[in-house]
Scaffold this active site. Structure first.
Site, PDB file in Angstrom:
ATOM      1  N   ASN A 101      -4.780  10.558   1.615  1.00 35.25           N
ATOM      2  CA  ASN A 101      -5.700   9.762   0.802  1.00 35.25           C
ATOM      3  C   ASN A 101      -7.050   9.477   1.461  1.00 35.25           C
ATOM      4  OD1 ASN A 101      -4.769   7.898   2.585  1.00 35.25           O
ATOM      5  ND2 ASN A 101      -3.917   6.496   1.082  1.00 35.25           N
ATOM      6  N   HIS A 118      -8.760   5.362   5.735  1.00 37.68           N
ATOM      7  CA  HIS A 118      -8.029   4.134   6.043  1.00 37.68           C
ATOM      8  C   HIS A 118      -9.002   2.971   6.035  1.00 37.68           C
ATOM      9  CE1 HIS A 118      -5.624   1.170   8.246  1.00 37.68           C
ATOM     10  NE2 HIS A 118      -6.695   0.968   8.991  1.00 37.68           N
ATOM     11  N   LYS A 177      -9.532  10.457   7.317  1.00 38.87           N
ATOM     12  CA  LYS A 177      -8.251  11.074   7.666  1.00 38.87           C
ATOM     13  C   LYS A 177      -8.361  12.606   7.740  1.00 38.87           C
ATOM     14  CE  LYS A 177      -5.517   7.201   5.844  1.00 38.87           C
ATOM     15  NZ  LYS A 177      -4.334   6.800   5.015  1.00 38.87           N
ATOM     16  N   ARG A 180     -12.138  -2.347   1.245  1.00 40.35           N
ATOM     17  CA  ARG A 180     -10.980  -1.919   0.452  1.00 40.35           C
ATOM     18  C   ARG A 180     -11.379  -1.691  -1.013  1.00 40.35           C
ATOM     19  NH1 ARG A 180      -6.102  -1.691   3.219  1.00 40.35           N
ATOM     20  NH2 ARG A 180      -4.972  -1.765   1.257  1.00 40.35           N
ATOM     21  N   GLU A 229      -7.154  -3.037  15.416  1.00 40.71           N
ATOM     22  CA  GLU A 229      -7.378  -1.603  15.192  1.00 40.71           C
ATOM     23  C   GLU A 229      -8.695  -1.140  15.831  1.00 40.71           C
ATOM     24  OE1 GLU A 229      -4.895  -1.558  10.951  1.00 40.71           O
ATOM     25  OE2 GLU A 229      -7.052  -1.133  10.936  1.00 40.71           O
ATOM     26  N   THR A 245      -4.509   2.781  -2.878  1.00 44.07           N
ATOM     27  CA  THR A 245      -3.811   3.724  -1.981  1.00 44.07           C
ATOM     28  C   THR A 245      -3.540   5.051  -2.682  1.00 44.07           C
ATOM     29  OG1 THR A 245      -2.728   1.788  -1.005  1.00 44.07           O
ATOM     30  CG2 THR A 245      -1.806   3.956  -0.464  1.00 44.07           C
ATOM     31  N   TYR A 291       0.711   2.888  13.036  1.00 44.48           N
ATOM     32  CA  TYR A 291       1.406   2.615  11.773  1.00 44.48           C
ATOM     33  C   TYR A 291       2.785   1.995  11.994  1.00 44.48           C
ATOM     34  CZ  TYR A 291      -2.231   4.959   9.060  1.00 44.48           C
ATOM     35  OH  TYR A 291      -3.419   5.285   8.451  1.00 44.48           O
ATOM     36  N   PHE A 308       8.299   6.941   4.043  1.00 39.67           N
ATOM     37  CA  PHE A 308       7.226   7.925   4.242  1.00 39.67           C
ATOM     38  C   PHE A 308       6.672   7.930   5.668  1.00 39.67           C
ATOM     39  CE2 PHE A 308       5.383   4.027   2.415  1.00 39.67           C
ATOM     40  CZ  PHE A 308       4.447   3.688   3.394  1.00 39.67           C
ATOM     41  N   ARG A 310     -11.584   7.060  -2.425  1.00 40.26           N
ATOM     42  CA  ARG A 310     -10.318   7.770  -2.676  1.00 40.26           C
ATOM     43  C   ARG A 310     -10.338   8.492  -4.024  1.00 40.26           C
ATOM     44  NH1 ARG A 310      -6.471   3.176   0.081  1.00 40.26           N
ATOM     45  NH2 ARG A 310      -6.199   4.199   2.111  1.00 40.26           N
TER      46      ARG A 310
HETATM   47  P1  ATP Z   1      -4.350   2.535   4.831  1.00 36.83           P
HETATM   48  O1  ATP Z   1      -3.540   1.573   5.678  1.00 36.83           O
HETATM   49  O2  ATP Z   1      -4.261   3.972   5.305  1.00 36.83           O
HETATM   50  O3  ATP Z   1      -5.757   2.069   4.630  1.00 36.83           O
HETATM   51  P2  ATP Z   1      -3.303   1.338   2.462  1.00 36.83           P
HETATM   52  O4  ATP Z   1      -3.501   0.042   3.185  1.00 36.83           O
HETATM   53  O5  ATP Z   1      -3.983   1.518   1.137  1.00 36.83           O
HETATM   54  O6  ATP Z   1      -3.724   2.556   3.367  1.00 36.83           O
HETATM   55  P3  ATP Z   1      -0.526   1.212   3.200  1.00 36.83           P
HETATM   56  O7  ATP Z   1       0.484   0.568   2.339  1.00 36.83           O
HETATM   57  O8  ATP Z   1      -1.005   0.488   4.415  1.00 36.83           O
HETATM   58  O9  ATP Z   1      -1.753   1.621   2.265  1.00 36.83           O
HETATM   59  O10 ATP Z   1       0.054   2.629   3.624  1.00 36.83           O
HETATM   60  C1  ATP Z   1      -0.495   3.310   4.756  1.00 36.83           C
HETATM   61  C2  ATP Z   1      -0.594   4.770   4.452  1.00 36.83           C
HETATM   62  O11 ATP Z   1       0.711   5.301   4.294  1.00 36.83           O
HETATM   63  C3  ATP Z   1      -1.310   5.117   3.142  1.00 36.83           C
HETATM   64  O12 ATP Z   1      -2.694   5.154   3.244  1.00 36.83           O
HETATM   65  C4  ATP Z   1      -0.749   6.484   2.868  1.00 36.83           C
HETATM   66  O13 ATP Z   1      -1.411   7.473   3.654  1.00 36.83           O
HETATM   67  C5  ATP Z   1       0.692   6.345   3.331  1.00 36.83           C
HETATM   68  N1  ATP Z   1       1.558   5.975   2.215  1.00 36.83           N
HETATM   69  C6  ATP Z   1       1.677   4.761   1.639  1.00 36.83           C
HETATM   70  N2  ATP Z   1       2.568   4.783   0.637  1.00 36.83           N
HETATM   71  C7  ATP Z   1       3.029   6.059   0.576  1.00 36.83           C
HETATM   72  C8  ATP Z   1       3.983   6.733  -0.238  1.00 36.83           C
HETATM   73  N3  ATP Z   1       4.639   6.104  -1.204  1.00 36.83           N
HETATM   74  N4  ATP Z   1       4.199   8.052   0.006  1.00 36.83           N
HETATM   75  C9  ATP Z   1       3.541   8.701   1.010  1.00 36.83           C
HETATM   76  N5  ATP Z   1       2.633   8.110   1.814  1.00 36.83           N
HETATM   77  C10 ATP Z   1       2.381   6.816   1.602  1.00 36.83           C
HETATM   78 MG    MG Z   2      -2.790  -0.314   5.138  1.00 38.28          MG
END
Ligand code: ATP
Ligand code: MG
Length: 139
Positions: free
Chosen positions: A114, A117, A11, A87, A128, A93, A51, A59, A104
């Protein structure tokens, strides 16, 4: 059978901070093969589409703004059980909850910024991968 493919993005925060090499090294050492890779920048429309599943979350706007804020590295990674194993490698996350030594835990700043992805299912890994790469860019 578990799928062999996942999609990652390094990212904008981690690219800005100079962590591309360290993250790719950790990915290689964990046994993933890179089958596609590029440095690119998401447009507003790209990030909104990528997304879309989060469009109702509070968010979402912040997430789209962050993900378009600078270049990213997109890559397709291959390994047995790729989605789950990747993962595990990246950690939770929220970096405050990410296991020690995970990508992370090492490189992320916050739950929003973070560092990486990882796809959350075999089906999304395919979608994707094809979102970022034409067929002739996948090896
Ligand atoms: P990713 O999809 O990026 O691999 P993830 O699967 O661990 O991450 P998701 O729940 O899919 O988490 O959320 C996607 C992204 O949205 C997160 O990686 C983070 O950048 C952002 N995000 C998620 N929760 C929050 C939150 N509470 N506040 C701010 N940003 C958030
Ligand atoms: Mg995700």
């Amino acid at each position: 059978m578990a799928g062999t493919k996942t999609l990652t993005m390094i990212k904008p925060d981690a690219v800005r901070d100079g962590h591309i090499g360290a993250i790719l090294n950790q990915i290689n050492e964990a046994g993933f093969r890179i089958s596609a890779m590029k440095l690119t920048q998401l447009s507003q429309a790209d990030a909104e589409a990528f997304y879309a599943v989060h469009s109702e979350r509070p968010f979402y706007g912040e997430l789209v703004e962050f993900m378009t804020s600078g270049p990213i590295v997109a890559a397709i990674l291959e390994k047995e059980n790729a989605v789950e194993d990747f993962r595990k490698l990246i950690g939770a996350t929220n970096p405050a909850e990410a296991a020690e030594g995970t990508i992370r835990a090492r490189f992320a700043k916050s739950i929003g910024e973070n560092a990486v992805h990882g796809s959350d299912s075999d089906e999304n890994a395919e979608i994707e991968g094809d979102f970022h790469f034409a067929g002739r860019e996948q090896f």
